[in-house]
Design an enzyme around this catalytic site. Sequence first.
Site, short mmCIF file in Angstrom:
data_model
loop_
_atom_site.label_atom_id
_atom_site.label_comp_id
_atom_site.label_asym_id
_atom_site.label_seq_id
_atom_site.Cartn_x
_atom_site.Cartn_y
_atom_site.Cartn_z
N SER A 26 0.82 -1.11 -0.20
CA SER A 26 -0.32 0.06 -0.35
C SER A 26 0.59 0.47 -0.07
O SER A 26 2.11 1.45 0.75
CB SER A 26 -0.56 0.08 1.47
OG SER A 26 -1.06 0.77 1.53
N TYR A 51 -1.41 -0.87 10.35
CA TYR A 51 -1.65 -1.22 8.91
C TYR A 51 -0.24 -0.97 7.84
O TYR A 51 0.39 -1.63 7.16
CB TYR A 51 -2.79 -0.91 8.33
CG TYR A 51 -2.81 -0.97 7.12
CD1 TYR A 51 -2.85 -0.01 6.61
CD2 TYR A 51 -3.69 -1.75 6.65
CE1 TYR A 51 -2.98 -0.25 5.08
CE2 TYR A 51 -3.77 -1.73 5.51
CZ TYR A 51 -4.03 -1.13 4.45
OH TYR A 51 -3.70 -1.06 2.76
N1 LIG Z 1 -8.76 -1.07 -1.11
C1 LIG Z 1 -7.69 -0.24 -1.18
O1 LIG Z 1 -8.04 1.34 -1.44
C2 LIG Z 1 -6.34 -0.59 -0.96
C3 LIG Z 1 -6.79 -1.85 -0.47
N2 LIG Z 1 -4.90 -2.16 -0.38
C4 LIG Z 1 -4.59 -3.84 0.31
O2 LIG Z 1 -5.21 -4.70 -1.16
C5 LIG Z 1 -5.90 -5.77 -0.46
C6 LIG Z 1 -7.12 -6.19 -0.70
O3 LIG Z 1 -7.92 -4.75 0.07
P1 LIG Z 1 -9.64 -4.85 -0.43
O4 LIG Z 1 -9.93 -5.73 -1.78
O5 LIG Z 1 -9.38 -3.56 -0.18
O6 LIG Z 1 -10.49 -5.38 0.76
P2 LIG Z 1 -11.89 -6.16 1.02
O7 LIG Z 1 -12.09 -6.66 2.71
O8 LIG Z 1 -12.30 -5.73 0.59
O9 LIG Z 1 -10.99 -7.57 0.80
C7 LIG Z 1 -10.45 -8.99 1.44
C8 LIG Z 1 -10.28 -9.75 1.01
O10 LIG Z 1 -9.40 -10.71 2.06
C9 LIG Z 1 -9.93 -11.74 2.60
N3 LIG Z 1 -9.35 -12.71 3.71
C10 LIG Z 1 -8.95 -11.50 5.11
N4 LIG Z 1 -8.43 -12.17 5.51
C11 LIG Z 1 -8.50 -13.19 5.38
C12 LIG Z 1 -7.79 -14.10 6.54
N5 LIG Z 1 -7.36 -14.11 7.87
N6 LIG Z 1 -8.37 -15.80 5.68
C13 LIG Z 1 -8.58 -15.79 4.66
N7 LIG Z 1 -9.37 -13.98 3.57
C14 LIG Z 1 -9.23 -13.50 4.34
C15 LIG Z 1 -11.44 -11.18 2.87
O11 LIG Z 1 -12.61 -12.18 3.30
C16 LIG Z 1 -11.75 -10.42 1.31
O12 LIG Z 1 -12.05 -11.58 0.56
C17 LIG Z 1 -5.58 -5.91 1.12
O13 LIG Z 1 -4.56 -6.38 1.23
C18 LIG Z 1 -4.95 -4.83 0.96
O14 LIG Z 1 -4.48 -3.62 2.61
C19 LIG Z 1 -3.65 -1.61 -0.57
C20 LIG Z 1 -4.72 -0.50 -0.28
C21 LIG Z 1 -5.44 0.16 -0.65
C1 LIG Z 2 -4.78 3.33 1.57
C2 LIG Z 2 -4.71 2.64 2.89
O1 LIG Z 2 -4.30 1.25 2.09
C3 LIG Z 2 -6.03 1.90 2.47
O2 LIG Z 2 -6.84 3.22 3.69
C4 LIG Z 2 -7.38 2.24 4.36
O3 LIG Z 2 -8.31 2.89 5.16
C5 LIG Z 2 -7.19 1.00 4.81
O4 LIG Z 2 -8.16 0.65 5.97
C6 LIG Z 2 -6.24 1.48 4.11
O5 LIG Z 2 -4.97 1.25 5.46
#
Ligand SMILES: NC(=O)C1=CN([C@@H]2O[C@H](COP(=O)(O)OP(=O)(O)OC[C@H]3O[C@@H](n4cnc5c(N)ncnc54)[C@H](O)[C@@H]3O)[C@@H](O)[C@H]2O)C=CC1
Ligand SMILES: C[C@H](O)[C@@H]1OC(=O)[C@H](O)[C@@H]1O
Length: 256
Positions: free
Chosen positions: A146, A159
């Site tokens: 991130s 985080y």
């Molecule tokens: N959405 C955003 O703006 C950003 C997201 N990220 C990173 O991108 C990645 C995905 O984020 P999003 O798709 O936004 O999140 P989300 O919450 O929409 O999806 C996360 C996924 O990971 C799964 N997950 C979480 N904990 C788990 C566990 N213990 N075991 C198995 N599966 C698990 C959830 O079930 C879900 O399918 C994360 O690593 C997040 O930190 C990084 C920067 C920005």
């Molecule tokens: C940009 C970050 O990865 C993102 O912003 C949020 O609020 C989420 O919790 C992650 O920190």
Amino acid sequence: MYLPSFSLKGKTALVTGAGRGIGQAIAIGYAEAGADVVIVSRTQSDLEKTAQLIESVGTKAYLFEADVTNKDQVKGIFETLDLEQINVDILVNNAGMNIRSKAFDVSDEEWDTIMHTNLRSAFWFSQQAGQRMKESGGGKIITISSVAGHVALRTGVVYASTKAAIIQMTKNLALEWGQYGINVNSIGPWYFKTPLTEKLLADKEYLQDILDVTPQKRVGELPDLVGPAVFLASEAADYVNGQTLFVDGGMTIQGF
Ligand SMILES: NC(=O)C1=CN([C@@H]2O[C@H](COP(=O)(O)OP(=O)(O)OC[C@H]3O[C@@H](n4cnc5c(N)ncnc54)[C@H](O)[C@@H]3O)[C@@H](O)[C@H]2O)C=CC1
Ligand SMILES: C[C@H](O)[C@@H]1OC(=O)[C@H](O)[C@@H]1O
């Protein structure tokens, strides 16, 4: 001929957290690029939705309902894949979560949950996949970091620490495993609208704060992330190693 292939045809990718959000988008994008996809998440119904979308594109989906913080379950996934002679060519460590506490308020449980989900699980999957990639002559490992791992955000110190650690872990694994034909890289997104961020992005003031520090004046759309993820998984990135590619609309270079 200078143009390398961006196709993932004939490859098998494993994507964690593929039940929704960024992981689901990358899994489907990989299928569109020709890959079969092993999808891991905690929620079977989410996995089934993603699998349907993958198979509608014409490649195979292998579903694993698992908690990435449970080492036995992580090892079990790879043991099952070994038995079914399914080789993982591409690993995407995407699963992640956040609890946005202020530093004074962080509990030990919160620390452990965020660290184990975001960082330790990525290391476990990388160990399991990397060992097999070494034996099979190479592969691609991509971990989702991130911008929070590069600049300070207001979204939580724990985080941010996991995301900074991912950037350094990526360099160290690339240093050790490059000799085996393994490319280890990371992607650092800025805001993308997913279940993780939906509530925040619905707040008009918060969204304006984001746009004020984003040169492109918009949050990311999932295809903006899938393109770089396909690039890093393809032959086109065969000489890219240990890098973090920020997909952020220019946010990390924003100065004043
Ligand atoms: N959405 C955003 O703006 C950003 C997201 N990220 C990173 O991108 C990645 C995905 O984020 P999003 O798709 O936004 O999140 P989300 O919450 O929409 O999806 C996360 C996924 O990971 C799964 N997950 C979480 N904990 C788990 C566990 N213990 N075991 C198995 N599966 C698990 C959830 O079930 C879900 O399918 C994360 O690593 C997040 O930190 C990084 C920067 C920005
Ligand atoms: C940009 C970050 O990865 C993102 O912003 C949020 O609020 C989420 O919790 C992650 O920190």
